[in-house]
Design a protein around this motif. Structure first.
Motif, PDB file in Angstrom:
ATOM      1  N   VAL A 142     -32.249 -51.708  40.531  1.00  0.00           N
ATOM      2  CA  VAL A 142     -33.579 -51.439  41.081  1.00  0.00           C
ATOM      3  C   VAL A 142     -34.539 -50.991  39.977  1.00  0.00           C
ATOM      4  O   VAL A 142     -35.704 -51.384  39.957  1.00  0.00           O
ATOM      5  CB  VAL A 142     -33.486 -50.394  42.221  1.00  0.00           C
ATOM      6  N   THR A 143     -34.014 -50.212  39.039  1.00  0.00           N
ATOM      7  CA  THR A 143     -34.862 -49.797  37.918  1.00  0.00           C
ATOM      8  C   THR A 143     -35.339 -51.014  37.125  1.00  0.00           C
ATOM      9  O   THR A 143     -36.523 -51.117  36.777  1.00  0.00           O
ATOM     10  CB  THR A 143     -34.071 -48.853  36.982  1.00  0.00           C
ATOM     11  N   ILE A 144     -34.408 -51.934  36.861  1.00  0.00           N
ATOM     12  CA  ILE A 144     -34.789 -53.143  36.117  1.00  0.00           C
ATOM     13  C   ILE A 144     -35.843 -53.941  36.890  1.00  0.00           C
ATOM     14  O   ILE A 144     -36.846 -54.390  36.326  1.00  0.00           O
ATOM     15  CB  ILE A 144     -33.550 -54.024  35.822  1.00  0.00           C
ATOM     16  N   LEU A 145     -35.634 -54.088  38.186  1.00  0.00           N
ATOM     17  CA  LEU A 145     -36.593 -54.858  38.998  1.00  0.00           C
ATOM     18  C   LEU A 145     -37.979 -54.216  38.959  1.00  0.00           C
ATOM     19  O   LEU A 145     -38.997 -54.906  38.813  1.00  0.00           O
ATOM     20  CB  LEU A 145     -36.106 -54.970  40.444  1.00  0.00           C
ATOM     21  N   TRP A 146     -38.027 -52.889  39.087  1.00  0.00           N
ATOM     22  CA  TRP A 146     -39.329 -52.210  39.003  1.00  0.00           C
ATOM     23  C   TRP A 146     -39.943 -52.420  37.619  1.00  0.00           C
ATOM     24  O   TRP A 146     -41.145 -52.615  37.489  1.00  0.00           O
ATOM     25  CB  TRP A 146     -39.186 -50.712  39.291  1.00  0.00           C
ATOM     26  N   GLY A 147     -39.079 -52.400  36.597  1.00  0.00           N
ATOM     27  CA  GLY A 147     -39.571 -52.616  35.231  1.00  0.00           C
ATOM     28  C   GLY A 147     -40.208 -53.990  35.092  1.00  0.00           C
ATOM     29  O   GLY A 147     -41.325 -54.126  34.561  1.00  0.00           O
ATOM     30  N   LEU A 148     -39.506 -55.024  35.591  1.00  0.00           N
ATOM     31  CA  LEU A 148     -40.031 -56.390  35.499  1.00  0.00           C
ATOM     32  C   LEU A 148     -41.377 -56.496  36.218  1.00  0.00           C
ATOM     33  O   LEU A 148     -42.338 -57.093  35.710  1.00  0.00           O
ATOM     34  CB  LEU A 148     -39.045 -57.385  36.116  1.00  0.00           C
ATOM     35  N   THR A 149     -41.437 -55.899  37.406  1.00  0.00           N
ATOM     36  CA  THR A 149     -42.677 -55.973  38.176  1.00  0.00           C
ATOM     37  C   THR A 149     -43.796 -55.209  37.468  1.00  0.00           C
ATOM     38  O   THR A 149     -44.943 -55.671  37.414  1.00  0.00           O
ATOM     39  CB  THR A 149     -42.448 -55.414  39.594  1.00  0.00           C
ATOM     40  N   ALA A 150     -43.436 -54.056  36.914  1.00  0.00           N
ATOM     41  CA  ALA A 150     -44.444 -53.265  36.213  1.00  0.00           C
ATOM     42  C   ALA A 150     -45.014 -54.033  35.020  1.00  0.00           C
ATOM     43  O   ALA A 150     -46.226 -54.024  34.783  1.00  0.00           O
ATOM     44  CB  ALA A 150     -43.841 -51.939  35.746  1.00  0.00           C
ATOM     45  N   VAL A 151     -44.127 -54.725  34.284  1.00  0.00           N
ATOM     46  CA  VAL A 151     -44.612 -55.518  33.140  1.00  0.00           C
ATOM     47  C   VAL A 151     -45.570 -56.607  33.634  1.00  0.00           C
ATOM     48  O   VAL A 151     -46.647 -56.820  33.069  1.00  0.00           O
ATOM     49  CB  VAL A 151     -43.428 -56.153  32.372  1.00  0.00           C
ATOM     50  N   THR A 152     -45.191 -57.281  34.733  1.00  0.00           N
ATOM     51  CA  THR A 152     -46.040 -58.342  35.274  1.00  0.00           C
ATOM     52  C   THR A 152     -47.423 -57.809  35.634  1.00  0.00           C
ATOM     53  O   THR A 152     -48.452 -58.389  35.258  1.00  0.00           O
ATOM     54  CB  THR A 152     -45.383 -58.943  36.534  1.00  0.00           C
ATOM     55  N   LEU A 153     -47.440 -56.678  36.360  1.00  0.00           N
ATOM     56  CA  LEU A 153     -48.731 -56.113  36.753  1.00  0.00           C
ATOM     57  C   LEU A 153     -49.484 -55.605  35.528  1.00  0.00           C
ATOM     58  O   LEU A 153     -50.713 -55.684  35.466  1.00  0.00           O
ATOM     59  CB  LEU A 153     -48.527 -54.973  37.762  1.00  0.00           C
ATOM     60  N   GLY A 154     -48.719 -55.111  34.526  1.00  0.00           N
ATOM     61  CA  GLY A 154     -49.346 -54.662  33.281  1.00  0.00           C
ATOM     62  C   GLY A 154     -50.068 -55.805  32.585  1.00  0.00           C
ATOM     63  O   GLY A 154     -51.200 -55.643  32.116  1.00  0.00           O
ATOM     64  N   VAL A 155     -49.409 -56.973  32.539  1.00  0.00           N
ATOM     65  CA  VAL A 155     -50.030 -58.141  31.907  1.00  0.00           C
ATOM     66  C   VAL A 155     -51.328 -58.500  32.626  1.00  0.00           C
ATOM     67  O   VAL A 155     -52.366 -58.729  32.005  1.00  0.00           O
ATOM     68  CB  VAL A 155     -49.061 -59.342  31.911  1.00  0.00           C
ATOM     69  N   LEU A 156     -51.268 -58.487  33.964  1.00  0.00           N
ATOM     70  CA  LEU A 156     -52.461 -58.818  34.748  1.00  0.00           C
ATOM     71  C   LEU A 156     -53.601 -57.843  34.444  1.00  0.00           C
ATOM     72  O   LEU A 156     -54.728 -58.262  34.135  1.00  0.00           O
ATOM     73  CB  LEU A 156     -52.127 -58.778  36.244  1.00  0.00           C
ATOM     74  N   SER A 157     -53.281 -56.543  34.491  1.00  0.00           N
ATOM     75  CA  SER A 157     -54.338 -55.552  34.249  1.00  0.00           C
ATOM     76  C   SER A 157     -54.861 -55.677  32.826  1.00  0.00           C
ATOM     77  O   SER A 157     -56.051 -55.528  32.575  1.00  0.00           O
ATOM     78  CB  SER A 157     -53.825 -54.132  34.448  1.00  0.00           C
ATOM     79  N   PHE A 158     -53.941 -55.951  31.889  1.00  0.00           N
ATOM     80  CA  PHE A 158     -54.371 -56.078  30.501  1.00  0.00           C
ATOM     81  C   PHE A 158     -55.353 -57.235  30.346  1.00  0.00           C
ATOM     82  O   PHE A 158     -56.411 -57.084  29.726  1.00  0.00           O
ATOM     83  CB  PHE A 158     -53.165 -56.297  29.581  1.00  0.00           C
ATOM     84  N   ILE A 159     -55.007 -58.398  30.918  1.00  0.00           N
ATOM     85  CA  ILE A 159     -55.877 -59.570  30.779  1.00  0.00           C
ATOM     86  C   ILE A 159     -57.261 -59.260  31.340  1.00  0.00           C
ATOM     87  O   ILE A 159     -58.288 -59.464  30.670  1.00  0.00           O
ATOM     88  CB  ILE A 159     -55.265 -60.796  31.503  1.00  0.00           C
ATOM     89  N   ILE A 160     -57.289 -58.722  32.555  1.00  0.00           N
ATOM     90  CA  ILE A 160     -58.577 -58.453  33.194  1.00  0.00           C
ATOM     91  C   ILE A 160     -59.343 -57.375  32.422  1.00  0.00           C
ATOM     92  O   ILE A 160     -60.521 -57.535  32.092  1.00  0.00           O
ATOM     93  CB  ILE A 160     -58.360 -58.028  34.664  1.00  0.00           C
ATOM     94  N   GLY A 161     -58.614 -56.289  32.081  1.00  0.00           N
ATOM     95  CA  GLY A 161     -59.261 -55.188  31.374  1.00  0.00           C
ATOM     96  C   GLY A 161     -59.796 -55.609  30.018  1.00  0.00           C
ATOM     97  O   GLY A 161     -60.939 -55.310  29.656  1.00  0.00           O
ATOM     98  N   PHE A 162     -58.982 -56.344  29.278  1.00  0.00           N
ATOM     99  CA  PHE A 162     -59.356 -56.768  27.926  1.00  0.00           C
ATOM    100  C   PHE A 162     -60.620 -57.622  27.949  1.00  0.00           C
ATOM    101  O   PHE A 162     -61.550 -57.406  27.174  1.00  0.00           O
ATOM    102  CB  PHE A 162     -58.185 -57.558  27.325  1.00  0.00           C
TER     103      PHE A 162
END
Lengths: 285, 278
Positions: free
Chosen positions: B13-33
């Motif tokens: 479950v920790t790994i799954l949350w990590g994968l999802t967090a990275v995905t959402l991080g990429v999205l926020s980064f693209i939009i924010g940047f």
């Protein structure tokens, strides 16, 4: 009488998608096939010499390029995309699902040129400085395309996982399995055909993507030998040269389109067959 | 060595949350940047003036108009056809060979890469039908591209309308068409709207297909028979040819904002639909 007219009109409109497909197929083949015949199919597919101004049309490097970036993209897309799908359907509280799911859908809405741009500005320099090579590479394209294929993989896998009957999950939990054991031993198996379809459609997205690939792949028409080498894909080959190509050169670009079209149709057919099996299985149940 | 089941669950479950967090991080980064670098340059002047020196200076007004024309027209063409197809599939026929063919066509169209649509639009609309590089050529090409999305979402929306609505309508003596237009479509409207809004988003974001059909003229389009560069293509050209990074960021910001608004409205419509039908 009026009802009859409406029925006829709706039938005609409903046939427009298939007619469009037929038109596309006819025109792409009409423009592309003659040059393949002229050059010879084997030569066109297996030669590595792409010198369109000298009449040499070999798209082998582009075929390898497309496959290389697609495989890379699928590895990344499946890892993250399926991870998100499993989390969303099995472990995530509904309130978080309401935030995460639309965010992943938003990822699908971001224009491909923006992905390509971020790739060039952020990813390419990182690869160049830390791993070597020109930065514009198979690796950069794989990462960018992987992110782009992720929403497709996630949304179809979510559907597949949700289609697994509740009783499977409950049965497994009742037998004393943990939720994770249930997930990977029961749910993922139950949703297997849907997940396979998701991966294949994600593959189709990656192989068909154009603008982002052009921006980060480097576009040299040589067979890549490492992840850090630049590549040119089938799609970029078309988009890069269509602006100025004429005569046989233009025909060769349409022929590149024919090859791409056939690859996509094969992938589509596999995905459709796999998901139809799923439907049949569900009905048989 | 195998982990005990409980620990295994924690790790997974920790790994799954990590994968999802990275995905959402990429999205926020693209939009924010993009927004961080671009938004300060999106001035009233930038939105309302024409580009100068190939886009090195000046604004993007003609491209905004071009994008709106191409995307708007594409959806205006695709929506009636797509909704009609969905009505036919759900209300006017039984599953059989014809529906299988129609679904096959839509599914295949959905998988075709945009560059192939571009090639087709170029040889068919631009050359064969003599429409040249124009807003109309671009819109027709995109209409074909977004058609499957509209068919699928409309079909799902129509199918979600409870059967009892139809029975009541028939019971009151309405014809099939009256039942479809006054009862089914009215309930399915927000769901159909979701598909249409998403189709607008796809049309605005599209670059490869419009490049080969709508062309890249920089001037203000005055009719649908003229070529017009879309925002997405303008952004591509600005960044690819290194004409102006500030203008590229600003143009990308407009695109990102448009996509945000579009996706939020699609989401809002979907929620309304679910609330209404459920």
């Amino acid at each position: 009488m009026k009802e009859k007219l409406i029925h006829v009109a709706l039938t005609i409109l409903a046939l427009s998608a298939i007619s469009g497909l037929a038109l596309i197929t006819a025109f792409i083949f009409k423009e592309g096939v003659p040059i393949i015949v002229q050059v010879g199919l084997r030569n066109f597919l297996a030669s590595s010499d792409w010198y369109p101004t000298e009449g040499k049309f070999g798209i082998f490097p582009m075929i390898v390029g497309s496959l290389a970036v697609t495989v890379g993209a699928v590895v990344i897309g499946v890892f993250f995309g399926l991870g998100c799908a499993v989390l969303l359907t099995q472990f995530c509280p509904p309130r978080m699902v309401a935030v995460i799911k639309p965010s992943i859908e938003l990822l699908a809405g971001v224009p491909s040129v923006v992905y390509g741009f971020i790739g060039v500005v952020i990813l390419v320099p990182l690869i160049r400085d830390h791993l070597g090579g020109p930065g514009l590479s198979v690796l950069a394209s794989s990462i960018v395309l992987g992110i782009m294929a992720l929403p497709t993989i996630t949304s179809i896998s979510v559907d597949a996982l949700q289609a697994v009957p509740r009783s499977y999950r409950e049965g497994s939990i009742a037998l004393g399995a943990t939720e994770w054991q249930t997930t990977h031993m029961v749910m993922l198996k139950g949703a297997r055909s849907g997940i396979v379809a998701a991966v294949i459609l994600g593959m189709g997205r990656a192989i068909g993507e154009t603008m982002a690939t052009i921006m980060v792949a480097g576009n040299t028409a040589d067979v890549p030998h490492s992840l850090l080498d630049p590549v040119r894909t089938l799609t970029s080959n078309i988009a890069l040269e269509m602006g100025y190509a004429a005569g046989k050169h233009r025909e060769a670009l349409f022929a590149t389109g024919v090859v791409l079209f056939i690859i996509i149709m094969i992938l589509n057919t596999i995905a459709m067959t796999v998901s139809r099996q799923r439907v049949r299985k569900a009905v048989a149940r | 060595m195998r982990l005990p089941p409980r620990a295994g669950q924690h790790v997974a479950v920790t790994i799954l949350w990590g994968l999802t967090a990275v995905t959402l991080g990429v999205l926020s980064f693209i939009i924010g940047f993009i927004l961080l670098h671009g938004l300060p340059h999106v001035t009233w002047e930038f939105l309302t003036s024409s580009p100068k020196a190939m886009g090195r200076e000046g604004g993007v007004a003609p491209m905004i108009v071009g994008s709106v024309w191409v995307a708007g027209l594409a959806v205006l063409i695709a929506a009636p056809v797509g909704v009609a197809t969905a009505i036919y599939l759900t209300e006017y026929t039984r599953e059989g060979r014809l529906t299988a063919v129609i679904r096959f066509g839509a599914d295949c169209l959905a998988g075709i890469p945009s560059i192939i649509f571009g090639l087709f639009g170029f040889v068919f609309f631009v050359i064969t039908l003599g429409m040249r590089f124009s807003i109309l050529s671009g819109a027709l090409t995109l209409a074909l591209m977004v058609l499957p999305t509209i068919i699928r979402t409309s079909e799902e929306a129509i199918r979600a309308v409870p059967k009892s609505y139809r029975d009541v309508s028939y019971g009151l003596g309405s014809t099939r068409w009256q039942m479809v237009t006054r009862v089914v479509l009215r309930s399915a409207l927000p769901g159909i709207g979701t598909g249409i809004v998403l189709a607008v988003g796809r049309s605005i974001a599209e670059t490869a297909a419009t490049m080969l059909t709508a062309g890249s003229a920089l001037r203000f389009p005055t009719s649908v028979f003229e070529s017009s560069r879309t925002l997405a293509l303008h952004f591509y050209i600005l960044s690819r040819e290194g004409l102006s990074m500030t203008n590229a960021y600003a143009t990308a910001s407009i695109l990102i904002l448009a996509i945000l608004v579009i996706n939020l409205s699609a989401y809002a419509l979907m929620r309304r639909f679910v609330a209404k039908v459920a």
